[in-house]
Motif scaffolding. Structure first.
Motif, PDB file in Angstrom:
ATOM      1  N   ALA A 294       4.956   6.509   1.130  1.00 22.02           N
ATOM      2  CA  ALA A 294       4.320   5.836  -0.002  1.00 22.02           C
ATOM      3  C   ALA A 294       2.927   5.336   0.384  1.00 22.02           C
ATOM      4  O   ALA A 294       1.975   5.436  -0.408  1.00 22.02           O
ATOM      5  CB  ALA A 294       5.196   4.676  -0.480  1.00 22.02           C
ATOM      6  N   TRP A 295       2.793   4.810   1.608  1.00 20.10           N
ATOM      7  CA  TRP A 295       1.476   4.355   2.064  1.00 20.10           C
ATOM      8  C   TRP A 295       0.512   5.520   2.202  1.00 20.10           C
ATOM      9  O   TRP A 295      -0.669   5.411   1.854  1.00 20.10           O
ATOM     10  CB  TRP A 295       1.615   3.631   3.406  1.00 20.10           C
ATOM     11  N   MET A 296       0.992   6.656   2.682  1.00 20.93           N
ATOM     12  CA  MET A 296       0.140   7.837   2.814  1.00 20.93           C
ATOM     13  C   MET A 296      -0.341   8.310   1.449  1.00 20.93           C
ATOM     14  O   MET A 296      -1.530   8.620   1.272  1.00 20.93           O
ATOM     15  CB  MET A 296       0.905   8.957   3.518  1.00 20.93           C
ATOM     16  N   LEU A 297       0.559   8.359   0.472  1.00 20.25           N
ATOM     17  CA  LEU A 297       0.177   8.783  -0.874  1.00 20.25           C
ATOM     18  C   LEU A 297      -0.812   7.809  -1.492  1.00 20.25           C
ATOM     19  O   LEU A 297      -1.788   8.212  -2.135  1.00 20.25           O
ATOM     20  CB  LEU A 297       1.430   8.911  -1.745  1.00 20.25           C
ATOM     21  N   SER A 298      -0.560   6.509  -1.298  1.00 20.94           N
ATOM     22  CA  SER A 298      -1.473   5.497  -1.833  1.00 20.94           C
ATOM     23  C   SER A 298      -2.845   5.585  -1.167  1.00 20.94           C
ATOM     24  O   SER A 298      -3.881   5.501  -1.840  1.00 20.94           O
ATOM     25  CB  SER A 298      -0.872   4.103  -1.639  1.00 20.94           C
ATOM     26  N   SER A 299      -2.873   5.779   0.132  1.00 26.03           N
ATOM     27  CA  SER A 299      -4.143   5.839   0.860  1.00 26.03           C
ATOM     28  C   SER A 299      -4.950   7.077   0.507  1.00 26.03           C
ATOM     29  O   SER A 299      -6.184   7.066   0.612  1.00 26.03           O
ATOM     30  CB  SER A 299      -3.880   5.809   2.374  1.00 26.03           C
ATOM     31  N   SER A 300      -4.261   8.146   0.100  1.00 24.09           N
ATOM     32  CA  SER A 300      -4.980   9.368  -0.255  1.00 24.09           C
ATOM     33  C   SER A 300      -5.803   9.206  -1.527  1.00 24.09           C
ATOM     34  O   SER A 300      -6.623  10.076  -1.844  1.00 24.09           O
ATOM     35  CB  SER A 300      -3.992  10.517  -0.425  1.00 24.09           C
ATOM     36  N   LEU A 301      -5.598   8.122  -2.262  1.00 23.34           N
ATOM     37  CA  LEU A 301      -6.328   7.873  -3.509  1.00 23.34           C
ATOM     38  C   LEU A 301      -7.288   6.703  -3.376  1.00 23.34           C
ATOM     39  O   LEU A 301      -7.698   6.120  -4.378  1.00 23.34           O
ATOM     40  CB  LEU A 301      -5.337   7.599  -4.651  1.00 23.34           C
ATOM     41  N   LYS A 302      -7.659   6.343  -2.141  1.00 22.96           N
ATOM     42  CA  LYS A 302      -8.518   5.185  -1.916  1.00 22.96           C
ATOM     43  C   LYS A 302      -9.789   5.587  -1.184  1.00 22.96           C
ATOM     44  O   LYS A 302      -9.871   6.658  -0.569  1.00 22.96           O
ATOM     45  CB  LYS A 302      -7.778   4.129  -1.089  1.00 22.96           C
TER      46      LYS A 302
END
Length: 286
Positions: A39-47
Protein backbone atom coordinates in the motif's frame (compact mmCIF):
# COMPACT_ATOMS: atom_id res chain seq x y z
CA UNK A 1 -35.32 -29.91 27.85
CA UNK A 2 -31.55 -29.66 27.46
CA UNK A 3 -29.89 -33.02 27.85
CA UNK A 4 -26.28 -33.54 28.80
CA UNK A 5 -25.48 -34.52 25.23
CA UNK A 6 -27.04 -31.37 23.78
CA UNK A 7 -25.27 -29.23 26.37
CA UNK A 8 -21.95 -30.87 25.50
CA UNK A 9 -22.52 -30.31 21.77
CA UNK A 10 -23.50 -26.68 22.27
CA UNK A 11 -20.46 -26.08 24.44
CA UNK A 12 -18.23 -27.80 21.89
CA UNK A 13 -19.58 -25.80 18.93
CA UNK A 14 -19.28 -22.57 20.93
CA UNK A 15 -15.63 -23.23 21.75
CA UNK A 16 -14.98 -24.32 18.17
CA UNK A 17 -16.58 -21.12 16.85
CA UNK A 18 -14.53 -18.94 19.19
CA UNK A 19 -11.32 -20.74 18.21
CA UNK A 20 -12.10 -20.40 14.52
CA UNK A 21 -12.96 -16.71 14.90
CA UNK A 22 -9.64 -16.08 16.66
CA UNK A 23 -7.77 -17.87 13.88
CA UNK A 24 -9.51 -15.77 11.23
CA UNK A 25 -8.81 -12.61 13.22
CA UNK A 26 -5.12 -13.51 13.46
CA UNK A 27 -4.93 -14.21 9.71
CA UNK A 28 -6.69 -10.93 8.87
CA UNK A 29 -4.34 -8.92 11.10
CA UNK A 30 -1.30 -10.72 9.64
CA UNK A 31 -2.48 -10.10 6.09
CA UNK A 32 -3.09 -6.43 6.92
CA UNK A 33 0.47 -5.92 8.14
CA UNK A 34 1.86 -7.80 5.13
CA UNK A 35 -0.06 -5.56 2.74
CA UNK A 36 1.12 -2.32 4.33
CA UNK A 37 4.42 -2.16 2.32
CA UNK A 38 2.52 -2.69 -0.93
CA UNK A 39 0.00 0.00 0.00
CA UNK A 40 2.88 2.38 0.78
CA UNK A 41 4.52 1.57 -2.56
CA UNK A 42 1.29 2.26 -4.46
CA UNK A 43 0.73 5.49 -2.53
CA UNK A 44 4.31 6.65 -3.08
CA UNK A 45 4.07 6.00 -6.81
CA UNK A 46 1.53 8.85 -7.01
CA UNK A 47 3.56 11.43 -5.06
CA UNK A 48 6.32 13.93 -5.64
CA UNK A 49 9.75 13.00 -4.31
CA UNK A 50 9.55 15.37 -1.38
CA UNK A 51 6.20 13.89 -0.31
CA UNK A 52 7.23 10.22 -0.29
CA UNK A 53 8.84 10.19 3.18
CA UNK A 54 6.58 12.69 4.92
CA UNK A 55 5.39 11.75 8.39
CA UNK A 56 2.66 10.97 9.24
CA UNK A 57 2.16 9.03 6.02
CA UNK A 58 -0.46 10.40 3.68
CA UNK A 59 -1.87 7.17 2.32
CA UNK A 60 -4.15 8.88 -0.22
CA UNK A 61 -2.35 11.76 -1.97
CA UNK A 62 -4.35 14.97 -2.26
CA UNK A 63 -3.04 15.57 -5.78
CA UNK A 64 -2.12 12.19 -7.28
CA UNK A 65 0.73 12.51 -9.74
CA UNK A 66 -0.23 10.04 -12.47
CA UNK A 67 2.57 11.46 -14.61
CA UNK A 68 5.01 9.19 -12.75
CA UNK A 69 3.67 6.21 -14.68
CA UNK A 70 4.18 7.89 -18.05
CA UNK A 71 7.58 9.37 -17.22
CA UNK A 72 9.06 6.05 -16.11
CA UNK A 73 8.35 4.64 -19.60
CA UNK A 74 10.15 7.60 -21.18
CA UNK A 75 13.23 7.70 -18.92
CA UNK A 76 14.15 4.04 -19.33
CA UNK A 77 13.28 1.40 -22.00
CA UNK A 78 10.71 -0.17 -19.68
CA UNK A 79 8.83 -1.86 -22.52
CA UNK A 80 12.03 -3.67 -23.57
CA UNK A 81 12.70 -4.76 -20.00
CA UNK A 82 9.16 -6.07 -19.56
CA UNK A 83 9.28 -7.92 -22.89
CA UNK A 84 12.59 -9.58 -22.03
CA UNK A 85 11.34 -10.58 -18.58
CA UNK A 86 8.03 -11.90 -19.90
CA UNK A 87 9.77 -13.89 -22.65
CA UNK A 88 12.21 -15.49 -20.23
CA UNK A 89 9.52 -16.18 -17.63
CA UNK A 90 7.16 -17.87 -20.09
CA UNK A 91 9.88 -19.98 -21.74
CA UNK A 92 11.46 -21.04 -18.45
CA UNK A 93 8.06 -21.84 -16.91
CA UNK A 94 7.06 -23.98 -19.89
CA UNK A 95 10.36 -25.86 -19.93
CA UNK A 96 10.29 -26.46 -16.17
CA UNK A 97 6.75 -27.81 -16.35
CA UNK A 98 7.72 -30.23 -19.10
CA UNK A 99 11.07 -31.40 -17.69
CA UNK A 100 9.86 -31.61 -14.08
CA UNK A 101 6.67 -33.52 -14.87
CA UNK A 102 8.46 -35.89 -17.27
CA UNK A 103 11.28 -36.67 -14.82
CA UNK A 104 8.85 -36.94 -11.90
CA UNK A 105 6.74 -39.45 -13.83
CA UNK A 106 9.81 -41.61 -14.39
CA UNK A 107 10.88 -41.45 -10.75
CA UNK A 108 7.34 -42.12 -9.51
CA UNK A 109 5.92 -44.75 -11.85
CA UNK A 110 8.79 -46.41 -13.73
CA UNK A 111 11.11 -49.00 -12.28
CA UNK A 112 14.75 -48.90 -13.30
CA UNK A 113 18.07 -49.62 -11.55
CA UNK A 114 19.14 -47.16 -8.84
CA UNK A 115 15.93 -45.17 -9.18
CA UNK A 116 15.80 -44.10 -5.53
CA UNK A 117 19.52 -43.34 -5.41
CA UNK A 118 19.32 -41.11 -8.47
CA UNK A 119 16.25 -39.35 -7.13
CA UNK A 120 17.85 -38.67 -3.74
CA UNK A 121 21.06 -37.47 -5.41
CA UNK A 122 19.12 -35.10 -7.67
CA UNK A 123 16.94 -33.76 -4.85
CA UNK A 124 20.04 -33.27 -2.67
CA UNK A 125 21.16 -30.54 -5.09
CA UNK A 126 18.44 -28.32 -3.57
CA UNK A 127 20.63 -28.01 -0.48
CA UNK A 128 23.54 -26.60 -2.51
CA UNK A 129 23.24 -22.80 -2.83
CA UNK A 130 23.65 -21.38 -6.30
CA UNK A 131 26.32 -18.99 -5.03
CA UNK A 132 28.57 -21.99 -4.38
CA UNK A 133 28.89 -22.90 -8.05
CA UNK A 134 27.84 -19.77 -9.96
CA UNK A 135 31.47 -18.80 -10.79
CA UNK A 136 32.47 -22.12 -12.46
CA UNK A 137 29.04 -22.18 -14.09
CA UNK A 138 29.62 -18.69 -15.50
CA UNK A 139 33.03 -19.73 -16.82
CA UNK A 140 31.48 -22.79 -18.48
CA UNK A 141 28.67 -20.82 -20.12
CA UNK A 142 31.11 -18.14 -21.26
CA UNK A 143 33.24 -20.80 -22.92
CA UNK A 144 30.11 -21.94 -24.76
CA UNK A 145 29.61 -18.39 -26.06
CA UNK A 146 26.35 -17.90 -24.12
CA UNK A 147 27.40 -14.78 -22.24
CA UNK A 148 25.07 -11.87 -22.99
CA UNK A 149 22.37 -14.15 -24.36
CA UNK A 150 18.94 -15.06 -23.03
CA UNK A 151 19.76 -18.69 -23.79
CA UNK A 152 22.09 -18.70 -20.79
CA UNK A 153 19.25 -17.79 -18.42
CA UNK A 154 16.95 -20.33 -20.07
CA UNK A 155 19.50 -23.14 -19.76
CA UNK A 156 20.17 -22.22 -16.13
CA UNK A 157 16.52 -22.44 -15.08
CA UNK A 158 14.99 -24.98 -17.46
CA UNK A 159 15.50 -27.80 -14.93
CA UNK A 160 14.38 -27.76 -11.32
CA UNK A 161 15.01 -30.32 -8.61
CA UNK A 162 12.26 -28.74 -6.54
CA UNK A 163 9.84 -29.08 -9.46
CA UNK A 164 10.69 -32.76 -9.85
CA UNK A 165 10.18 -33.35 -6.13
CA UNK A 166 6.85 -31.48 -6.14
CA UNK A 167 5.49 -33.30 -9.17
CA UNK A 168 6.66 -36.71 -7.89
CA UNK A 169 4.72 -36.15 -4.67
CA UNK A 170 1.61 -35.59 -6.76
CA UNK A 171 2.20 -38.56 -9.08
CA UNK A 172 2.67 -40.84 -6.07
CA UNK A 173 -0.96 -40.12 -5.12
CA UNK A 174 -2.31 -41.30 -8.52
CA UNK A 175 -3.38 -44.96 -8.44
CA UNK A 176 -1.23 -47.32 -10.50
CA UNK A 177 -4.36 -49.02 -11.82
CA UNK A 178 -4.82 -46.13 -14.27
CA UNK A 179 -1.48 -46.96 -15.89
CA UNK A 180 -2.30 -50.64 -16.05
CA UNK A 181 -5.65 -49.92 -17.72
CA UNK A 182 -3.94 -47.62 -20.23
CA UNK A 183 -1.33 -50.28 -20.98
CA UNK A 184 -4.07 -52.82 -21.68
CA UNK A 185 -5.49 -50.32 -24.18
CA UNK A 186 -2.11 -50.27 -25.90
CA UNK A 187 -0.72 -46.95 -24.72
CA UNK A 188 3.02 -46.40 -24.45
CA UNK A 189 4.65 -44.70 -21.47
CA UNK A 190 4.79 -41.45 -23.44
CA UNK A 191 1.09 -41.74 -24.22
CA UNK A 192 0.24 -42.42 -20.58
CA UNK A 193 2.24 -39.37 -19.51
CA UNK A 194 0.68 -37.05 -22.10
CA UNK A 195 -2.93 -38.27 -22.13
CA UNK A 196 -3.43 -39.35 -18.51
CA UNK A 197 -0.82 -37.95 -16.14
CA UNK A 198 -0.63 -34.39 -17.45
CA UNK A 199 -4.44 -33.79 -17.46
CA UNK A 200 -4.70 -35.20 -13.92
CA UNK A 201 -1.83 -33.06 -12.67
CA UNK A 202 -3.29 -29.65 -13.57
CA UNK A 203 -3.39 -28.47 -9.91
CA UNK A 204 0.24 -29.41 -9.30
CA UNK A 205 1.31 -27.97 -12.66
CA UNK A 206 -0.49 -24.71 -11.86
CA UNK A 207 1.23 -24.44 -8.49
CA UNK A 208 4.61 -25.12 -10.07
CA UNK A 209 3.85 -22.64 -12.86
CA UNK A 210 3.15 -19.85 -10.37
CA UNK A 211 6.28 -20.57 -8.33
CA UNK A 212 8.49 -20.79 -11.42
CA UNK A 213 7.03 -17.70 -13.11
CA UNK A 214 7.38 -15.56 -10.00
CA UNK A 215 10.95 -16.75 -9.33
CA UNK A 216 11.99 -16.10 -12.94
CA UNK A 217 10.25 -12.73 -13.08
CA UNK A 218 11.90 -11.58 -9.85
CA UNK A 219 15.30 -13.13 -10.58
CA UNK A 220 18.03 -10.53 -10.10
CA UNK A 221 21.38 -12.23 -9.66
CA UNK A 222 21.26 -14.44 -12.76
CA UNK A 223 20.45 -11.68 -15.29
CA UNK A 224 22.86 -9.32 -13.54
CA UNK A 225 25.74 -11.78 -14.10
CA UNK A 226 24.94 -12.92 -17.63
CA UNK A 227 23.24 -9.87 -19.22
CA UNK A 228 25.10 -6.57 -19.57
CA UNK A 229 23.62 -5.17 -22.79
CA UNK A 230 20.66 -2.81 -22.30
CA UNK A 231 18.50 -4.48 -24.95
CA UNK A 232 18.80 -7.82 -23.12
CA UNK A 233 18.20 -6.73 -19.52
CA UNK A 234 15.18 -7.78 -17.48
CA UNK A 235 12.95 -5.47 -15.52
CA UNK A 236 14.68 -6.13 -12.20
CA UNK A 237 18.07 -5.17 -13.64
CA UNK A 238 16.50 -2.22 -15.46
CA UNK A 239 14.97 -0.83 -12.27
CA UNK A 240 18.27 -1.31 -10.47
CA UNK A 241 20.05 0.65 -13.21
CA UNK A 242 17.44 3.39 -12.94
CA UNK A 243 17.98 3.60 -9.17
CA UNK A 244 21.73 3.92 -9.75
CA UNK A 245 21.21 6.82 -12.17
CA UNK A 246 18.30 8.59 -10.46
CA UNK A 247 18.65 7.69 -6.80
CA UNK A 248 16.39 10.53 -5.63
CA UNK A 249 13.45 9.87 -7.97
CA UNK A 250 11.52 7.81 -5.43
CA UNK A 251 8.12 8.47 -6.97
CA UNK A 252 9.29 7.14 -10.34
CA UNK A 253 11.04 4.19 -8.68
CA UNK A 254 7.82 3.22 -6.91
CA UNK A 255 5.85 3.62 -10.16
CA UNK A 256 8.25 1.26 -11.93
CA UNK A 257 7.97 -1.22 -9.06
CA UNK A 258 4.18 -1.19 -9.31
CA UNK A 259 4.38 -1.84 -13.06
CA UNK A 260 6.76 -4.74 -12.41
CA UNK A 261 4.37 -6.19 -9.84
CA UNK A 262 1.22 -6.17 -11.99
CA UNK A 263 1.99 -9.23 -14.21
CA UNK A 264 2.83 -11.36 -11.17
CA UNK A 265 -0.46 -10.39 -9.52
CA UNK A 266 -2.41 -11.24 -12.67
CA UNK A 267 -0.80 -14.68 -12.95
CA UNK A 268 -1.32 -15.47 -9.26
CA UNK A 269 -4.95 -14.31 -9.18
CA UNK A 270 -5.73 -16.26 -12.36
CA UNK A 271 -4.25 -19.51 -11.02
CA UNK A 272 -4.92 -19.04 -7.30
CA UNK A 273 -7.55 -21.78 -7.08
CA UNK A 274 -5.30 -24.32 -8.80
CA UNK A 275 -2.33 -23.16 -6.75
CA UNK A 276 -4.07 -23.98 -3.45
CA UNK A 277 -5.22 -27.37 -4.78
CA UNK A 278 -1.75 -28.16 -6.07
CA UNK A 279 0.04 -27.30 -2.83
CA UNK A 280 -2.48 -29.36 -0.86
CA UNK A 281 -2.40 -32.36 -3.18
CA UNK A 282 1.39 -32.62 -3.40
CA UNK A 283 1.47 -33.47 0.28
CA UNK A 284 -0.78 -36.53 -0.14
CA UNK A 285 0.83 -39.93 -0.25
CA UNK A 286 -0.84 -42.69 -2.25
Amino acid sequence: MITAKNFFLQNYYFKYGIKRALIYLFLIVTAFFMLIPFAWMLSSSLKLNQDVFTFPIQWIPENPRWENYSEIWEMIPLATYIWNTAKLSVIVTFLQLMTSSFAAYAFSKLHFPMRRTLFLAYIATIAVPWQAYMVPQFIMFSSFGLHNTHLAIICLQAFSAFGVFMMKQFYDSIPGELREAARIDGMSEYGIWIRIMLPLSKPALSALAIITFVNTWNDFLGPMIYLTRTELKTIQIGLRSFISQFSAEFGLIMAGSVVALIPVLIIFISLQRFFIQGVASTGIKG
